[in-house]
Design a protein around this motif. Structure first.
Motif, PDB file in Angstrom:
ATOM      1  N   MET A 124       0.817  -1.216   0.000  1.00  0.00           N
ATOM      2  CA  MET A 124       0.000   0.000   0.000  1.00  0.00           C
ATOM      3  C   MET A 124       0.849   1.265   0.000  1.00  0.00           C
ATOM      4  O   MET A 124       0.464   2.258  -0.594  1.00  0.00           O
ATOM      5  N   PHE A 125       1.996   1.230   0.671  1.00  0.00           N
ATOM      6  CA  PHE A 125       2.869   2.402   0.638  1.00  0.00           C
ATOM      7  C   PHE A 125       3.374   2.668  -0.773  1.00  0.00           C
ATOM      8  O   PHE A 125       3.522   3.808  -1.181  1.00  0.00           O
ATOM      9  N   VAL A 126       3.602   1.606  -1.503  1.00  0.00           N
ATOM     10  CA  VAL A 126       4.098   1.763  -2.879  1.00  0.00           C
ATOM     11  C   VAL A 126       2.976   2.191  -3.821  1.00  0.00           C
ATOM     12  O   VAL A 126       3.146   3.088  -4.639  1.00  0.00           O
ATOM     13  N   GLU A 127       1.808   1.564  -3.696  1.00  0.00           N
ATOM     14  CA  GLU A 127       0.722   1.805  -4.647  1.00  0.00           C
ATOM     15  C   GLU A 127      -0.276   2.860  -4.191  1.00  0.00           C
ATOM     16  O   GLU A 127      -0.691   3.713  -4.980  1.00  0.00           O
ATOM     17  N   ALA A 128      -0.694   2.799  -2.942  1.00  0.00           N
ATOM     18  CA  ALA A 128      -1.827   3.614  -2.499  1.00  0.00           C
ATOM     19  C   ALA A 128      -1.432   5.000  -2.007  1.00  0.00           C
ATOM     20  O   ALA A 128      -2.117   5.980  -2.330  1.00  0.00           O
ATOM     21  N   CYS A 129      -0.389   5.104  -1.252  1.00  0.00           N
ATOM     22  CA  CYS A 129      -0.036   6.410  -0.666  1.00  0.00           C
ATOM     23  C   CYS A 129       0.217   7.484  -1.718  1.00  0.00           C
ATOM     24  O   CYS A 129      -0.273   8.604  -1.561  1.00  0.00           O
ATOM     25  N   PRO A 130       0.946   7.203  -2.790  1.00  0.00           N
ATOM     26  CA  PRO A 130       1.112   8.252  -3.812  1.00  0.00           C
ATOM     27  C   PRO A 130      -0.222   8.709  -4.417  1.00  0.00           C
ATOM     28  O   PRO A 130      -0.420   9.899  -4.673  1.00  0.00           O
ATOM     29  N   LYS A 131      -1.145   7.777  -4.621  1.00  0.00           N
ATOM     30  CA  LYS A 131      -2.455   8.143  -5.181  1.00  0.00           C
ATOM     31  C   LYS A 131      -3.263   8.972  -4.190  1.00  0.00           C
ATOM     32  O   LYS A 131      -3.950   9.913  -4.576  1.00  0.00           O
ATOM     33  N   LEU A 132      -3.179   8.601  -2.916  1.00  0.00           N
ATOM     34  CA  LEU A 132      -3.894   9.348  -1.894  1.00  0.00           C
ATOM     35  C   LEU A 132      -3.331  10.760  -1.779  1.00  0.00           C
ATOM     36  O   LEU A 132      -4.072  11.740  -1.727  1.00  0.00           O
TER      37      LEU A 132
END
Length: 119
Positions: free
Chosen positions: A86-94
């Motif tokens: 999630m840090f790799v995929e989700a955090c940048p999108k958030l």
């Protein structure tokens, strides 16, 4: 709650990808505005002048983005084993949603980002 957690675990990755897709869902706004050519801009101006059927007040896509932000935060909080992904995929999108044009979605993104940092 634990039985529900086990039932959902096989779908978490799919839920994550759908949530990320809907987090930026905005059919009325294109992030790549600078890529427009002169012909496309001229065509859009003609369309704007002749087509006032859809008003921005009718746009409810912000509800989709707000719900996706809530879902993403819940997924991050409830699935600590998925944190590295999630840090790799989700955090940048958030974080990318801080440029949100709807204030209600922006505030929800801030709330959800803060709640995930507390974990």
């Amino acid at each position: 709650m634990e039985s529900f957690s086990r039932d959902v675990s096989s779908y978490c990755e799919e839920i994550l990808h759908l949530t990320l897709k809907f987090l930026s869902y905005d059919p009325d706004f294109d992030d790549n505005m600078e890529e427009d050519t002169k012909d496309e801009i001229y065509q859009e101006e003609e369309d704007d002048e002749s087509n006032y059927e859809f008003m921005d007040d009718e746009d409810v896509s912000w509800k989709v983005r707000r719900a996706a932000a809530k879902c993403l935060a819940t997924l991050i909080i409830s699935r600590p084993e998925m944190l590295p992904m999630m840090f790799v995929e989700a955090c940048p999108k958030l974080i990318d949603r801080f440029k949100e044009r709807e204030e209600v979605v922006m505030s929800q993104v801030v709330v959800e980002t803060r709640s995930t940092q507390d974990r």
